[in-house]
Design an enzyme around this catalytic site. Structure first.
Site, mmCIF file in Angstrom:
data_model
loop_
_atom_site.group_PDB
_atom_site.id
_atom_site.type_symbol
_atom_site.label_atom_id
_atom_site.label_comp_id
_atom_site.label_asym_id
_atom_site.label_seq_id
_atom_site.Cartn_x
_atom_site.Cartn_y
_atom_site.Cartn_z
ATOM 1 N N SER A 1 -18.807 0.806 8.639
ATOM 2 C CA SER A 1 -19.134 -0.202 9.651
ATOM 3 C C SER A 1 -20.602 -0.597 9.616
ATOM 4 O O SER A 1 -20.994 -1.583 10.231
ATOM 5 C CB SER A 1 -18.710 0.253 11.039
ATOM 6 O OG SER A 1 -19.548 1.254 11.521
ATOM 7 N N THR B 1 -17.864 4.104 13.375
ATOM 8 C CA THR B 1 -18.551 4.267 14.663
ATOM 9 C C THR B 1 -19.968 3.675 14.672
ATOM 10 O O THR B 1 -20.503 3.405 15.737
ATOM 11 C CB THR B 1 -18.638 5.762 15.053
ATOM 12 O OG1 THR B 1 -19.335 6.472 14.023
ATOM 13 C CG2 THR B 1 -17.259 6.350 15.253
ATOM 14 N N ASP B 2 -20.548 3.474 13.466
ATOM 15 C CA ASP B 2 -21.953 3.028 13.420
ATOM 16 C C ASP B 2 -22.176 1.694 14.143
ATOM 17 O O ASP B 2 -23.166 1.518 14.842
ATOM 18 C CB ASP B 2 -22.435 2.898 11.971
ATOM 19 C CG ASP B 2 -22.577 4.246 11.286
ATOM 20 O OD1 ASP B 2 -22.450 5.277 11.978
ATOM 21 O OD2 ASP B 2 -22.805 4.274 10.063
ATOM 22 N N THR C 1 -15.082 6.094 9.187
ATOM 23 C CA THR C 1 -14.784 7.507 8.918
ATOM 24 C C THR C 1 -13.333 7.841 9.206
ATOM 25 O O THR C 1 -12.754 8.720 8.570
ATOM 26 C CB THR C 1 -15.725 8.395 9.776
ATOM 27 O OG1 THR C 1 -17.061 8.114 9.379
ATOM 28 C CG2 THR C 1 -15.452 9.860 9.588
HETATM 29 N N1 ASP Z 1 -20.596 5.534 8.548
HETATM 30 C C1 ASP Z 1 -19.358 5.529 9.280
HETATM 31 C C2 ASP Z 1 -19.040 4.096 9.678
HETATM 32 O O1 ASP Z 1 -19.550 3.631 10.674
HETATM 33 C C3 ASP Z 1 -19.448 6.405 10.450
HETATM 34 C C4 ASP Z 1 -18.196 6.555 11.254
HETATM 35 O O2 ASP Z 1 -17.229 5.819 11.133
HETATM 36 O O3 ASP Z 1 -18.178 7.470 12.081
HETATM 37 O O4 ASP Z 1 -18.304 3.446 8.984
#
Ligand code: ASP
Length: 248
Positions: free
Chosen positions: A60, A93-94, A13
């Site tokens: 991620s 973050t995932d 993100t």
């Molecule tokens: N879907 C995103 C990822 O993990 C979520 C994020 O980065 O906050 O790539």
């Protein structure tokens, strides 16, 4: 010698873009390059110089064990260089906690390795990516970050890779270490630690992936009341190298 901070972009993100600046959830992750992300972050110059590597630009949730192996080798190569003082990785973050833990166990160094990301896409109202990236760089430059293992820095907190968890799907205050608490905070451009992990990591880790081209195929399965035998047996039938049951 003036050392450099090695910046590595992997996507997420923090590299994402939404259709409008008020849309905090309906965006596409992994769109902007590391150079575009950095252009939105004021105040990075005093903490440089930098090297830049665009490792990937993906969500991620699409990270695989092969990415981890490759990333670990890249980070090891960078920290082995005398001109590199620390590494900062931008990441979705995932699966951030998984990547952090893998590097914590497989990269052998005392140099700071910091992972950051964001919950809001670039350009969104109150986007958290720029401040998170600046603070991750500040943590990597703080002398007391040496020997702390891989850390995750978001929302002003520093968490150890062994303990950190993403605890909320959308809130910027999502990373926490529920069992042991945050390692510290970032304030006024400096990392302040209140505790350290006593578990083996980085320099003292027993794991060596330097000669591996792939990892064993290990399946992790969550057990639940009333679980049918068919569920684990269907995995066993595929003959994995290992099966971890999160038991009752
Ligand atoms: N879907 C995103 C990822 O993990 C979520 C994020 O980065 O906050 O790539």
């Amino acid at each position: 010698m003036e050392t450099k901070i090695a910046l590595i972009g992997t996507g997420g993100t923090i590299a994402g873009k939404g259709a409008s600046n008020t849309d905090l959830t309906g965006y596409t992750a992994g769109v902007l390059g590391l150079d575009e992300i950095l252009a939105s972050v004021p105040g990075t110059k005093p903490y440089g110089p930098y090297t830049y590597t665009q490792f990937s630009n993906i969500e991620s949730s699409d990270i695989t064990v092969n990415h981890w192996l490759e990333l670990s080798k890249l980070v090891q190569k960078l920290v082995n260089r005398d001109d590199i003082g620390g590494v900062v990785i931008t990441h979705g973050t995932d699966s951030m906690e998984e990547t952090a833990y893998f590097l914590n166990l497989t990269v052998h160094t005392d140099k700071p390795i910091v992972i950051t990301g964001s919950m809001r896409p670039a350009g969104a109202i109150s986007a958290d990516g720029p401040i998170n990236l600046l603070q991750a760089i500040q943590v990597a430059r703080t002398p007391s970050s040496v020997g702390k293992g891989v850390v995750v820095v978001l929302n002003g907190y520093i968490d150890g890779a062994r303990d950190v968890s993403k605890c909320n799907t959308t809130n910027v205050a999502t990373f926490d270490s529920p069992l042991v608490g945050h390692l510290g905070i970032v304030q006024d451009g400096v990392a302040h630690y209140y505790k350290t992990s006593t578990r083996r990591h980085t320099q003292a880790s027993v794991f060596d992936v330097s000669k591996l081209s792939e990892l064993p195929r290990v399946v992790i399965m969550t057990c639940y009341g009333g679980m049918d035998d068919m569920v684990p047996m269907s995995v066993v039938a595929t003959n994995p190298d290992g099966l971890i049951l999160t038991g009752l």
